[in-house]
Design an enzyme around this catalytic site. Structure first.
Site, PDB file in Angstrom:
ATOM      1  N   ARG A 193      20.448 -15.333   2.179  1.00 13.85           N
ATOM      2  CA  ARG A 193      20.754 -13.951   2.542  1.00 13.85           C
ATOM      3  C   ARG A 193      20.427 -13.693   4.006  1.00 13.85           C
ATOM      4  O   ARG A 193      21.141 -12.970   4.692  1.00 13.85           O
ATOM      5  CB  ARG A 193      19.936 -13.015   1.652  1.00 13.85           C
ATOM      6  CG  ARG A 193      20.081 -11.543   1.991  1.00 13.85           C
ATOM      7  CD  ARG A 193      19.221 -10.730   1.013  1.00 13.85           C
ATOM      8  NE  ARG A 193      19.338  -9.309   1.262  1.00 13.85           N
ATOM      9  CZ  ARG A 193      18.606  -8.641   2.142  1.00 13.85           C
ATOM     10  NH1 ARG A 193      17.718  -9.282   2.872  1.00 13.85           N
ATOM     11  NH2 ARG A 193      18.754  -7.336   2.294  1.00 13.85           N
ATOM     12  N   LYS A 239      15.125  -8.037 -11.945  1.00 12.79           N
ATOM     13  CA  LYS A 239      15.232  -8.123 -10.480  1.00 12.79           C
ATOM     14  C   LYS A 239      14.327  -9.277 -10.073  1.00 12.79           C
ATOM     15  O   LYS A 239      13.117  -9.122  -9.953  1.00 12.79           O
ATOM     16  CB  LYS A 239      14.794  -6.824  -9.809  1.00 12.79           C
ATOM     17  CG  LYS A 239      14.950  -6.837  -8.289  1.00 12.79           C
ATOM     18  CD  LYS A 239      14.549  -5.496  -7.694  1.00 12.79           C
ATOM     19  CE  LYS A 239      14.757  -5.494  -6.181  1.00 12.79           C
ATOM     20  NZ  LYS A 239      13.862  -6.426  -5.480  1.00 12.79           N
TER      21      LYS A 239
END
Length: 652
Positions: free
Chosen positions: A126, A105
């Site tokens: 994002r 991650k």
């Protein structure tokens, strides 16, 4: 009681939103990750107990409003957060009888890329999950993003922009103190969202794909693994992953844990993704999380200890940083006794006082942090005078973050840091001159300028009589200073400490101006901007540096004392101008990678960290190994050279 719970929920919502705003929009922090997670979990628990979710709660919102001047664009599909667990058994239960992909991650900035007709068409951050910022121009200067790919249809993929730990340390070291970042994630965010992509280009941003959204006409056999391997065939670097099932998952998690300390890519845990595309999509989503993937966060090993005191460290630009010094404690296999608190805001929030019982951990199993203050006796007022020079201090506020500064322009600490850079290995390389020794020399008035370092023999009696030194130390220092008199212009320019000019930029500058100090010191802004890696901001800084009379005087004094070696002539030898090299594996003929990099740059080449379509040569003594870099080089048809082969090329 219900009213109390509601009040606490409002308080937590406001606090967590403010912390996220600082983290995502301003690349700064007002609390530790540990503290954020604990407060977030508390809010989730209260919402479950009361059945109430407040408008604006971070448990249902993804990100925050965008405040930059970059263009904005709505995502075709919302970009959701991931649900998380710290328990391997929960992770296995979640996977059930399915197979999945376990990957890092990564801790950077998530970006959506769109390619049309084989060309990079668009890159969007994002943002808040619904609306992102268009950063296409900046993405084009990432170190490893392919601008052209074989696939001619419309491709949409997601991945993470990151700055590696090794690059972060070098870049952060060269930034002014007020621009330094706490971690690679903050530096990456600020670098990618710049209005001027010159800055982005200098920040060594890399991109790693982790999800394919759309690629019409390609058969992926209903497998996420096949998608990722196909992206790799298109020239993308893909996040490292391993295929797992319920039985193999625990061991693979352990393997990832063993790789944390050597992983150069910032990571804050793992991601488990269903390999079966159709099955994963059939699970749907919640308001905040997709159900086909889940995050695994490392369960932090906490150690309880006693705070001894807060140490205040003054930097060469006057920023005074608080550092917590505590009784030694074992964490993740090492002994830890210090942790940076970063700024006054975090220090105040922790209410740290001498003798407090605290819990500490290693963030992402690497960086020592204070998790909680158990006794909270209260923070003592910050020092009113600089601990080094005794000059007046002042608190300055940047947005919501407070920091302490020394206001004395003649502060010894500022000089000490400048001198430490000047004598460092990549500059004049005067061995034995530690910051502690420099502090003694400067405090005693023996050293007032860089030039004074080359006349230490005039102060033999005073130096030999200093605590911690002696005749042997004195003789070694004088000998080291004597050796340093013969150097290169690039080392000298780097050692001067011109803002933003690291060792690589110093070499580029000197090469561009024929290693002539007179040409360089009188260069115009326009001339400087023609040098590779030098944009308008750096050019202005160089011109401003040499516009100051005292800086010109310093350089003149040093040029009279030093012997500058000319770089090795390369006439008649192959030109590596503009060629990109990657170095991997152990070295035999060079002492380290920096030495090998310096050799490549001396003949006009560049060294990058990843094998991409832009790479011209991979240097690896184990040319037959199955390493990922070797595989990538073979896929792209890039020559793999041993050190001996590279050196022979230089001699031809």
């Amino acid at each position: 009681m219900e009213t109390t719970a509601m009040e606490r929920m409002k308080e937590l919502t406001e606090l967590l939103n403010r912390a996220s705003r600082e983290y995502y929009q301003n690349s700064s922090e007002i609390m530790t990750n540990y503290e954020y997670d604990a407060l977030y979990d508390e809010l989730q628990r209260l919402e479950a107990e009361t059945g109430v979710v407040l408008a604006g709660s971070p448990t249902v919102r993804v990100g925050y409003e965008l405040l930059s001047e970059l263009p904005r664009e709505t995502h075709a599909a919302p970009m959701l957060s991931l649900d998380k667990t710290k328990n391997v058994e929960d992770l296995a239960d979640w996977l059930g009888d399915q197979e999945g992909l376990l990957s890092w991650k990564m801790d950077g900035l998530t970006i959506v890329f769109t390619y049309r007709n084989g060309e990079l068409a668009k890159a969007v951050t994002r943002g808040n999950g619904e609306v992102g910022e268009v950063v296409t121009g900046n993405a084009r200067v990432f170190r490893n993003v392919p601008l052209h790919i074989p696939y001619q249809g419309e491709l949409i993929l997601r991945g993470e922009a990151v700055i590696r730990y090794s690059d972060f340390e070098e870049i952060n070291r060269e930034l002014p103190d007020e621009e330094k970042c706490k971690n690679p994630r903050n530096l990456c965010s600020g670098s990618v969202r710049r209005l001027n992509n010159e800055v982005t280009a200098r920040r060594s941003v890399h991109f790693y794909a982790f999800a394919l959204v759309q690629a019409e006409g390609v058969d992926f056999a209903n497998s996420r693994e096949v998608q990722l391997r196909w992206l790799r065939s298109q020239g993308f670097d893909v996040v490292y992953f391993e295929r797992v099932n319920r039985d193999t998952l625990p061991a693979v998690v352990v393997n990832f844990a063993g790789m944390v300390s050597s992983n150069d890519l910032p990571s804050d845990g793992l991601v488990l993704l269903m390999d079966d595309i159709a099955y994963g999509e059939s699970l749907g989503r919640t308001a905040k999380f997709p159900r086909n993937s889940i995050a695994f966060k490392w369960a932090d090993e906490l150690g309880e200890t006693t705070l001894r005191y807060i140490e205040w460290n003054t930097s060469r630009t006057g920023l005074i940083n608080p550092v917590a010094v505590f009784e030694p404690v074992q964490l993740e296999g090492t002994t830890v006794s210090r942790a940076s608190v970063h700024n006054l805001s975090i220090l105040e929030a922790l209410a740290l006082g001498e003798g407090d019982r605290i819990t500490v951990y290693k963030a992402n199993m690497i960086i020592p942090q204070i998790a909680e203050n158990l006794t909270r006796s209260g923070m003592a007022p910050p020092p009113e005078v600089c601990p080094v020079c005794g000059g007046r201090t002042e608190i300055r506020r940047t947005r919501d973050v407070k920091a302490l500064y020394c206001t004395n322009p003649e502060c010894q600490a500022k000089k000490i840091k400048s001198f430490a850079l000047f004598v460092s290995r990549d500059a004049l390389n005067i061995d034995g001159l530690s910051e502690a020794t420099l502090e003694k020399f400067i405090g005693a008035g023996l050293v007032r300028s860089f030039a004074d370092l080359f006349s230490l023999e005039c102060h033999e009696e005073a130096i030999v009589g200093m605590e911690g030194l002696g005749q042997k130390s004195f003789d070694k220092l004088v000998a080291a200073a004597g050796r340093a008199r013969t150097t290169t212009l690039a080392r000298l320019i780097y050692g001067l400490g011109i803002a933003g000019i690291g060792s690589a930029n110093a070499r580029n500058l000197c090469r561009a101006f024929g290693n002539d100090p007179e040409r360089l010191r009188h260069a115009s802004r326009e001339e400087l901007m023609e040098v590779d890696g030098i944009g308008g901001v750096l050019a202005d800084g160089i011109v401003a540096y040499f516009a100051r009379e005292e800086n010109q005087r310093t350089l003149t004094e040093l040029l009279e004392l030093l012997t500058l070696e000319k770089p090795q002539e390369t006439e008649g030898k192959p030109s590596f101008e503009g060629k990109n090299f990657v170095i991997t594996g152990s070295l035999e003929h060079f002492a380290n990678r920096k030495e090998a990099q310096a050799k490549i740059e001396s003949v006009g080449g560049k060294v990058t960290g990843s094998v991409t379509g832009k790479t011209d040569y991979l240097i690896n003594n184990d040319i037959h190994s199955g390493s990922s870099k070797n595989k990538k080089a073979r896929e792209l048809g890039i020559p793999i050279l041993s050190e001996e082969e590279f050196l022979r090329m230089l001699e031809e």
